[in-house]
Design a protein around this motif. Structure first.
Motif, PDB file in Angstrom:
ATOM      1  N   THR A 170       0.582  -1.111   0.004  1.00 43.27           N
ATOM      2  CA  THR A 170      -0.105   0.089   0.074  1.00 43.27           C
ATOM      3  C   THR A 170       0.898   1.238  -0.119  1.00 43.27           C
ATOM      4  OG1 THR A 170      -0.080   0.008   2.362  1.00 43.27           O
ATOM      5  CG2 THR A 170      -1.918  -1.250   1.189  1.00 43.27           C
ATOM      6  N   ILE A 171       2.297   1.171   0.361  1.00 44.23           N
ATOM      7  CA  ILE A 171       3.065   2.287   0.281  1.00 44.23           C
ATOM      8  C   ILE A 171       3.255   2.888  -1.305  1.00 44.23           C
ATOM      9  CG2 ILE A 171       4.099   1.777   2.530  1.00 44.23           C
ATOM     10  CD1 ILE A 171       6.491   0.850   0.704  1.00 44.23           C
ATOM     11  N   PHE A 172       2.903   2.153  -1.997  1.00 41.64           N
ATOM     12  CA  PHE A 172       2.869   2.289  -3.432  1.00 41.64           C
ATOM     13  C   PHE A 172       2.486   3.809  -3.701  1.00 41.64           C
ATOM     14  CE2 PHE A 172       2.097   0.776  -7.821  1.00 41.64           C
ATOM     15  CZ  PHE A 172       1.306   1.733  -8.398  1.00 41.64           C
ATOM     16  N   SER A 173       1.240   4.391  -2.927  1.00 40.55           N
ATOM     17  CA  SER A 173       0.680   5.585  -3.446  1.00 40.55           C
ATOM     18  C   SER A 173       1.524   6.610  -2.746  1.00 40.55           C
ATOM     19  CB  SER A 173      -0.707   5.772  -2.583  1.00 40.55           C
ATOM     20  OG  SER A 173      -0.285   5.443  -1.208  1.00 40.55           O
ATOM     21  N   GLN A 174       2.681   6.379  -2.312  1.00 44.79           N
ATOM     22  CA  GLN A 174       3.676   7.368  -1.307  1.00 44.79           C
ATOM     23  C   GLN A 174       4.694   8.102  -2.418  1.00 44.79           C
ATOM     24  OE1 GLN A 174       4.998   6.309   2.292  1.00 44.79           O
ATOM     25  NE2 GLN A 174       3.026   5.366   2.906  1.00 44.79           N
ATOM     26  N   TYR A 175       4.816   7.125  -3.541  1.00 44.14           N
ATOM     27  CA  TYR A 175       5.987   7.482  -4.427  1.00 44.14           C
ATOM     28  C   TYR A 175       5.523   7.893  -5.873  1.00 44.14           C
ATOM     29  CZ  TYR A 175       8.367   5.192  -0.617  1.00 44.14           C
ATOM     30  OH  TYR A 175       8.875   4.679   0.378  1.00 44.14           O
ATOM     31  N   ALA A 176       6.497   8.643  -6.555  1.00 43.68           N
ATOM     32  CA  ALA A 176       6.271   8.964  -8.044  1.00 43.68           C
ATOM     33  C   ALA A 176       6.611   7.422  -8.748  1.00 43.68           C
ATOM     34  CB  ALA A 176       7.086   9.887  -8.570  1.00 43.68           C
ATOM     35  N   MET A 177       5.808   7.297  -9.659  1.00 45.60           N
ATOM     36  CA  MET A 177       5.772   5.911 -10.518  1.00 45.60           C
ATOM     37  C   MET A 177       5.977   6.416 -11.788  1.00 45.60           C
ATOM     38  SD  MET A 177       5.605   3.476  -8.238  1.00 45.60           S
ATOM     39  CE  MET A 177       5.411   2.263  -9.539  1.00 45.60           C
ATOM     40  N   GLY A 178       6.287   5.308 -12.635  1.00 40.34           N
ATOM     41  CA  GLY A 178       6.563   5.417 -14.260  1.00 40.34           C
ATOM     42  C   GLY A 178       6.597   4.048 -15.030  1.00 40.34           C
ATOM     43  N   TRP A 179       6.504   4.318 -16.087  1.00 42.63           N
ATOM     44  CA  TRP A 179       6.635   3.133 -16.956  1.00 42.63           C
ATOM     45  C   TRP A 179       8.062   3.360 -18.024  1.00 42.63           C
ATOM     46  CZ3 TRP A 179       3.779  -1.139 -17.525  1.00 42.63           C
ATOM     47  CH2 TRP A 179       2.598  -1.063 -16.845  1.00 42.63           C
ATOM     48  N   TYR A 180       8.542   2.254 -17.831  1.00 46.43           N
ATOM     49  CA  TYR A 180       9.756   2.214 -18.451  1.00 46.43           C
ATOM     50  C   TYR A 180       9.726   1.155 -19.703  1.00 46.43           C
ATOM     51  CZ  TYR A 180      11.783   3.828 -14.095  1.00 46.43           C
ATOM     52  OH  TYR A 180      12.092   4.504 -12.847  1.00 46.43           O
ATOM     53  N   ARG A 181      10.724   1.204 -20.358  1.00 46.82           N
ATOM     54  CA  ARG A 181      10.581   0.212 -21.722  1.00 46.82           C
ATOM     55  C   ARG A 181      12.120  -0.106 -22.081  1.00 46.82           C
ATOM     56  NH1 ARG A 181       7.711   3.396 -26.828  1.00 46.82           N
ATOM     57  NH2 ARG A 181       9.423   4.877 -27.205  1.00 46.82           N
ATOM     58  N   GLN A 182      12.237  -1.324 -22.503  1.00 46.84           N
ATOM     59  CA  GLN A 182      13.357  -1.799 -23.091  1.00 46.84           C
ATOM     60  C   GLN A 182      13.269  -2.789 -24.268  1.00 46.84           C
ATOM     61  OE1 GLN A 182      15.658  -4.235 -20.246  1.00 46.84           O
ATOM     62  NE2 GLN A 182      17.797  -3.940 -21.207  1.00 46.84           N
ATOM     63  N   ALA A 183      13.755  -2.318 -25.327  1.00 47.77           N
ATOM     64  CA  ALA A 183      13.712  -2.795 -26.675  1.00 47.77           C
ATOM     65  C   ALA A 183      15.025  -3.543 -26.773  1.00 47.77           C
ATOM     66  CB  ALA A 183      13.919  -1.564 -27.798  1.00 47.77           C
ATOM     67  N   PRO A 184      14.703  -4.562 -27.653  1.00 49.45           N
ATOM     68  CA  PRO A 184      15.956  -5.534 -27.807  1.00 49.45           C
ATOM     69  C   PRO A 184      17.337  -4.794 -28.034  1.00 49.45           C
ATOM     70  CG  PRO A 184      14.091  -6.423 -29.054  1.00 49.45           C
ATOM     71  CD  PRO A 184      13.751  -4.991 -28.464  1.00 49.45           C
ATOM     72  N   GLY A 185      18.233  -5.282 -27.402  1.00 49.52           N
ATOM     73  CA  GLY A 185      19.793  -4.518 -27.307  1.00 49.52           C
ATOM     74  C   GLY A 185      19.947  -3.083 -27.005  1.00 49.52           C
ATOM     75  N   ARG A 186      18.643  -2.745 -26.516  1.00 49.01           N
ATOM     76  CA  ARG A 186      18.865  -1.208 -25.998  1.00 49.01           C
ATOM     77  C   ARG A 186      18.764  -1.071 -24.480  1.00 49.01           C
ATOM     78  NH1 ARG A 186      16.043   2.775 -29.685  1.00 49.01           N
ATOM     79  NH2 ARG A 186      17.563   4.370 -28.702  1.00 49.01           N
ATOM     80  N   LYS A 187      19.210  -0.017 -23.766  1.00 48.07           N
ATOM     81  CA  LYS A 187      19.043   0.007 -22.335  1.00 48.07           C
ATOM     82  C   LYS A 187      17.497   0.506 -21.817  1.00 48.07           C
ATOM     83  CE  LYS A 187      20.358   4.861 -22.128  1.00 48.07           C
ATOM     84  NZ  LYS A 187      19.035   5.420 -21.491  1.00 48.07           N
TER      85      LYS A 187
END
Length: 114
Positions: free
Chosen positions: A27-44
């Motif tokens: 439930t502490i999830f709500s206390q933080y900034a959240m984001g979506w990240y992505r990783q394509a093949p061969g990339r960071k």
């Protein structure tokens, strides 16, 4: 630590839409900034969208106007609505804290192809 389970990915044609979901384990999830990240093949792995505790959102230029991040703190869930998808959006998508991510989940594969 918070564990994440991402879902909603799949194969979609260019111009299509997908909605990704990410459920956090605590439930502490709500206390933080959240984001979506992505990783394509061969990339960071890169951050593409973030949402602060106050609901303010930020996006990288390549997804602005096409992706929308939003959160449901009561259910420890973060979403990513992706519209007008392009082949270059193909990647494994992950959610996590921003900054200083916790352990990574399995992610969800998004493939944009005709």
């Amino acid at each position: 630590q918070v564990q994440f389970v991402e879902s909603g990915g799949g194969l979609v044609q260019p111009g299509g839409s997908l909605r990704l979901s990410c459920v956090g384990s605590r439930t502490i999830f709500s206390q933080y900034a959240m984001g979506w990240y992505r990783q394509a093949p061969g990339r960071k792995r890169d951050l593409v969208a973030g949402i602060f505790i106050n609901g303010v959102t930020e996006y990288v230029d390549s997804v602005k106007g096409r992706f929308t991040i939003f959160r449901d703190n009561a259910n420890n869930t973060v979403y990513l609505q992706m519209n007008s998808l392009k082949p270059e959006d193909t990647a494994v998508y992950y959610c996590n804290r921003v900054p200083s991510p916790w352990d990574w989940g399995q992610g969800t594969q998004v493939t944009v192809s005709s």
